[in-house]
Design an enzyme around this catalytic site. Sequence first.
Site, PDB file in Angstrom:
ATOM      1  N   TRP A 162     -94.734  50.351  -4.477  1.00 51.07           N
ATOM      2  CA  TRP A 162     -93.925  49.137  -4.297  1.00 51.07           C
ATOM      3  C   TRP A 162     -94.482  48.037  -5.191  1.00 51.07           C
ATOM      4  CZ3 TRP A 162     -95.653  52.205  -0.275  1.00 51.07           C
ATOM      5  CH2 TRP A 162     -94.633  52.910   0.421  1.00 51.07           C
ATOM      6  N   HIS A 184     -90.064  46.303   1.540  1.00 51.72           N
ATOM      7  CA  HIS A 184     -89.197  47.191   2.313  1.00 51.72           C
ATOM      8  C   HIS A 184     -89.034  46.592   3.716  1.00 51.72           C
ATOM      9  CE1 HIS A 184     -93.133  49.714   3.156  1.00 51.72           C
ATOM     10  NE2 HIS A 184     -93.297  48.443   3.330  1.00 51.72           N
ATOM     11  N   ARG A 210     -88.434  43.739  -5.042  1.00 56.12           N
ATOM     12  CA  ARG A 210     -89.414  44.504  -5.816  1.00 56.12           C
ATOM     13  C   ARG A 210     -89.504  43.960  -7.230  1.00 56.12           C
ATOM     14  NH1 ARG A 210     -88.569  50.581  -3.471  1.00 56.12           N
ATOM     15  NH2 ARG A 210     -88.748  49.926  -1.291  1.00 56.12           N
ATOM     16  N   GLN A 224     -81.970  46.993   2.770  1.00 54.16           N
ATOM     17  CA  GLN A 224     -82.307  48.236   3.455  1.00 54.16           C
ATOM     18  C   GLN A 224     -81.893  48.119   4.919  1.00 54.16           C
ATOM     19  OE1 GLN A 224     -86.550  48.927   2.936  1.00 54.16           O
ATOM     20  NE2 GLN A 224     -86.150  50.237   1.178  1.00 54.16           N
ATOM     21  N   VAL A 267     -95.433  58.057   7.125  1.00 56.07           N
ATOM     22  CA  VAL A 267     -94.766  59.173   7.823  1.00 56.07           C
ATOM     23  C   VAL A 267     -95.437  60.496   7.443  1.00 56.07           C
ATOM     24  CG1 VAL A 267     -92.487  58.124   8.174  1.00 56.07           C
ATOM     25  CG2 VAL A 267     -93.001  59.247   6.007  1.00 56.07           C
ATOM     26  N   ALA A 320     -88.881  57.569  11.592  1.00 55.81           N
ATOM     27  CA  ALA A 320     -88.489  56.310  10.957  1.00 55.81           C
ATOM     28  C   ALA A 320     -87.692  56.644   9.709  1.00 55.81           C
ATOM     29  CB  ALA A 320     -89.719  55.485  10.594  1.00 55.81           C
TER      30      ALA A 320
END
Length: 352
Positions: A162, A184, A210, A224, A267, A320
Amino acid sequence: MTMQLPPDISLVSELHAIEAELAAATNATALEAWRVKYLGRRGRLSQLTQQLGSLSLEQRRAFGPLVNDAKRTLEDLFAAAQRALQEPKAARESAAHHLDVTLPGKPVTLGRLHPITQTVREICAAFQGMGFDVAEGPEVEWERYNFDLLNIPRDHPARDMWDTLWINWTDPNEEGRRMLLRTHTSPMQGRIMEQAKPPIRVVVPGKVFRHEATDARHEWHFFQVEGLAVDRGITFADLKGTLYEFARRIFGADRRVRFRCDYFPFVEPGVEMAIDCFLCKGEGCSLCGDGWIEIMGAGMVHPNVFSAVGYDPEEYTGFAFGIGAERVAMLKHGIDDIRRFYANDLRFLRQF
Ligand code: PHE
């Protein structure tokens, strides 16, 4: 008995001439001049009244009522003239406010929601229909929520995923706590879990930023919709089932969906979900490359994220996801360049 009229008493017999003079006074200044001349404090009538005092009693009896009559007549005439002068103005005013109901109406231009706003709302509605709540969070965010709590420690190479726009501000109370424009919507994962206990089912729409070059598929700011579900016994099958259902609700049953392994520090396992390209129908083209357009990252919440917010990773599991709203809108409407959404070209925006 002969009565000698004092010279000014002749006014009474001049009434016609005076009336004509009044009729000629067609504006406020002329009217006022007339009033001063005849009805004013030193005007003809008050002079006349004063002169009555020098007459004999007999003469006064005869001429007093005449003078009074004349006064009343002149006052009435003046009032009428004043009204007449004002009337055209009143008529003009009412004409200005007059509404001609036979004229054709002016078209009312209605505003509309931006296509991305519409898409974000549709995405949220799809998940609300599956029992998710909607929450929103700050666009200017602490590094702690954007990175640290998400298993991305400082100096970890994963931060390079990012390209971050930093805010020139650090929290003076907490050494090295830096601010940024959120890269994000995932920082809301930590914010929500810090404040609530499972079960959690929530989606978070919002703008992200970004420090990136733009091209047909990338903007430096975009939207998002984050998703988070935490409970006992949630599995990867729940993730896939929920996201398939989302794709079906948004794109219809005949769209193809592809899951592939992907890496996100927060994740494990991580996936990316793609939909077959609307342009080439999965053949491969200059827009998509290999026939697929990635619309989200997803995965099972990493145990380190649970530990960081004080959840027991042995007790809870969850999934998620982070959906790119512009990508969804492009697929839904067949838009070939993400930059069109923010070019403010009304010819484009009016089509939605
Ligand atoms: N936050 C990730 C991104 O912006 C997407 C994501 C969200 C991935 C949640 C996994 C889980 O790239």
